[in-house]
Design a protein around this motif. Sequence first.
Motif, PDB file in Angstrom:
ATOM      1  N   GLY A  32       0.795  -1.220   0.000  1.00  0.00           N
ATOM      2  CA  GLY A  32       0.000   0.000   0.000  1.00  0.00           C
ATOM      3  C   GLY A  32       0.827   1.268   0.000  1.00  0.00           C
ATOM      4  O   GLY A  32       0.268   2.369  -0.101  1.00  0.00           O
ATOM      5  N   ALA A  33       2.133   1.147   0.097  1.00  0.00           N
ATOM      6  CA  ALA A  33       2.995   2.329   0.049  1.00  0.00           C
ATOM      7  C   ALA A  33       2.929   2.934  -1.349  1.00  0.00           C
ATOM      8  O   ALA A  33       3.118   2.238  -2.347  1.00  0.00           O
ATOM      9  N   THR A  34       2.643   4.228  -1.418  1.00  0.00           N
ATOM     10  CA  THR A  34       2.630   4.895  -2.722  1.00  0.00           C
ATOM     11  C   THR A  34       4.052   5.260  -3.114  1.00  0.00           C
ATOM     12  O   THR A  34       4.938   5.395  -2.264  1.00  0.00           O
ATOM     13  N   LEU A  35       4.272   5.459  -4.406  1.00  0.00           N
ATOM     14  CA  LEU A  35       5.625   5.703  -4.882  1.00  0.00           C
ATOM     15  C   LEU A  35       6.224   6.966  -4.284  1.00  0.00           C
ATOM     16  O   LEU A  35       7.426   7.008  -3.996  1.00  0.00           O
ATOM     17  N   ILE A  36       5.413   7.999  -4.075  1.00  0.00           N
ATOM     18  CA  ILE A  36       5.965   9.219  -3.493  1.00  0.00           C
ATOM     19  C   ILE A  36       6.476   8.942  -2.080  1.00  0.00           C
ATOM     20  O   ILE A  36       7.543   9.451  -1.680  1.00  0.00           O
ATOM     21  N   ASP A  37       5.758   8.115  -1.312  1.00  0.00           N
ATOM     22  CA  ASP A  37       6.205   7.778   0.042  1.00  0.00           C
ATOM     23  C   ASP A  37       7.491   6.956  -0.004  1.00  0.00           C
ATOM     24  O   ASP A  37       8.403   7.152   0.807  1.00  0.00           O
ATOM     25  N   VAL A  38       7.577   6.035  -0.954  1.00  0.00           N
ATOM     26  CA  VAL A  38       8.784   5.222  -1.103  1.00  0.00           C
ATOM     27  C   VAL A  38       9.970   6.113  -1.428  1.00  0.00           C
ATOM     28  O   VAL A  38      11.037   6.027  -0.800  1.00  0.00           O
ATOM     29  N   TYR A  39       9.813   6.984  -2.421  1.00  0.00           N
ATOM     30  CA  TYR A  39      10.916   7.843  -2.835  1.00  0.00           C
ATOM     31  C   TYR A  39      11.356   8.774  -1.713  1.00  0.00           C
ATOM     32  O   TYR A  39      12.555   8.960  -1.475  1.00  0.00           O
ATOM     33  N   GLU A  40      10.394   9.382  -1.036  1.00  0.00           N
ATOM     34  CA  GLU A  40      10.740  10.348   0.012  1.00  0.00           C
ATOM     35  C   GLU A  40      11.489   9.693   1.159  1.00  0.00           C
ATOM     36  O   GLU A  40      12.502  10.220   1.638  1.00  0.00           O
ATOM     37  N   LEU A  41      11.024   8.546   1.607  1.00  0.00           N
ATOM     38  CA  LEU A  41      11.666   7.915   2.749  1.00  0.00           C
ATOM     39  C   LEU A  41      13.044   7.370   2.379  1.00  0.00           C
ATOM     40  O   LEU A  41      14.016   7.567   3.118  1.00  0.00           O
ATOM     41  N   LEU A  42      13.154   6.695   1.243  1.00  0.00           N
ATOM     42  CA  LEU A  42      14.455   6.166   0.842  1.00  0.00           C
ATOM     43  C   LEU A  42      15.461   7.288   0.651  1.00  0.00           C
ATOM     44  O   LEU A  42      16.640   7.160   1.010  1.00  0.00           O
ATOM     45  N   ASP A  43      15.003   8.420   0.082  1.00  0.00           N
ATOM     46  CA  ASP A  43      15.895   9.541  -0.175  1.00  0.00           C
ATOM     47  C   ASP A  43      16.303  10.216   1.128  1.00  0.00           C
ATOM     48  O   ASP A  43      17.496  10.436   1.393  1.00  0.00           O
ATOM     49  N   THR A  44      15.332  10.555   1.957  1.00  0.00           N
ATOM     50  CA  THR A  44      15.608  11.328   3.162  1.00  0.00           C
ATOM     51  C   THR A  44      16.437  10.543   4.165  1.00  0.00           C
ATOM     52  O   THR A  44      17.386  11.076   4.768  1.00  0.00           O
ATOM     53  N   ALA A  45      16.103   9.282   4.371  1.00  0.00           N
ATOM     54  CA  ALA A  45      16.768   8.499   5.410  1.00  0.00           C
ATOM     55  C   ALA A  45      18.075   7.870   4.951  1.00  0.00           C
ATOM     56  O   ALA A  45      19.006   7.728   5.754  1.00  0.00           O
TER      57      ALA A  45
END
Length: 508
Positions: free
Chosen positions: A108-121
């Motif tokens: 259920g993770a949307t792509l924007i959530d995936v990109y933001e978390l992988l990038d930020t963290a």
Amino acid sequence: MNGVPAEVAGREPVVVTAADARYGELVRGVNARYVGSPEAVYLVNSTTQVAEVVQAAVTRGKRLTVRSGGHCLEDFVFNPDVQVVLDLSEMNRVYFDAARGAFAVEPGATLIDVYELLDTAWGVAIPAGSFYSVGAGGHVAGGGFGFLSRMHGLAVDHLHAVEVVVVDAAGAVRTVVASREHDDPHRDLWWAHTGGGGGNFGVVTRYWFRSPGAVGQDPRSVLPRRPTDMLLSTVSLPWPEMTRQRFGRLLENFGAFHEKHKDPDSPYLAVTGGLVLTHRSGGPIRLDTQVDGGHPEADRLLEAYLAEILEGLGPVVRPRARRVPWLALVRQHARANSAQNDPTLRGDFKSALMRAGPPDHQINTFYRHLTRVDIDNPTITVSLAGFGGRINAVRPEATAFAHRDCSLALLWTVLWHDPADDGRYVDWNREFYGAVYAETGGVPVPNSVTDGCYINDPDADVADPRFNRSVTPWHELYYKDNYPGLRAAKARWDPRNVFRHRLSVQLP
């Protein structure tokens, strides 16, 4: 964020029926043409709950479908036969699983959530799609193609393992983890999810991503590093200046460049080009280009690319390129695309993959239909996206995604609001698409120029003999020679055909 988080406890799945005010929102996806009327929608938050809902549906003989992000363009999730919808939107966690040395992404993770978390963290990225609200669940299973794919391949090229709730021949539900390891007895289930499409084999409850050849357990080293920034260029080509000769030269140049640079060792891997062919009622044709700003020759690559694409077109106004941080670009794309944010839009979509640039008879057809005056809809577009590069570094049989010698991906789009216009615009898209591929029976039959269709942009028309007049079946358009392997996986993992839709993999 390391390790596997504990499953949410303390409640049963949330059951929403027609008596609930939330029901209307939960029985429709991004395409407002398709609205379901199931007996209930089950919102789950764990693999255990998924298994319980699937088991109950199988035991009671209920027709079940699965929603993750709600972006299915056809009626595969919401149609009159469906009695139970399993909604995975609450299963949206993204974390580093230290035990596997891989990033876990729930469906259920949307792509924007995936990109933001992988990038930020962690400063890493998965080369998946550009539509921010797409859920990982179905998107990854279909291959996952986006702006970073020429540099890093498809999302599935980094898929390490998958967790799937499946149903055996006796109707018993179990959860299986399958990985790409060659000694994994469940490896065929992993392979089926590397391009076989969603809704075919079971319910994906978790993906794990780790690039092949990654070394060590540092989260910052197991996936591609995200670009520091992107060098962007947008060139507008107004229709009043677009003669047939100029239009043809543009498409010839665009096709020739991407055919020449489709190999995995191309010096232009950092360049992703997109050509948006609008209908003349929709404003100028647009040439959009992105270059990895961290490439030492980013500016030179962009200049050389634009020079080749625009060569012979005469005077063209070229606004100055600009640099945008990678994550800001992802967020900007999410905010700027009104079509992604309008829940009332109805649509029709068709896809094609090209091994070579469009030949002259196809270019003539594009021009004829995009300049017609008997229709006036500014949303009508055919988008051509640069393909290939590292996508083509993988053997066709190594994953279920078989299109490993392509240079372009095409998407036909038409959108509208009024249900009374359904027939008009669906017929328009059918006529346009069928005319472009008239010489191969109305569909892009795999040959030296065309290479079939992309399963993440499904189109049930290709399985209809009224519109697919070729001798090539729909499954060859989507899966080519990998279809027998997908059917074998279907027989092993979904022998009762619980998970099915109009373009689902068929049992042997």
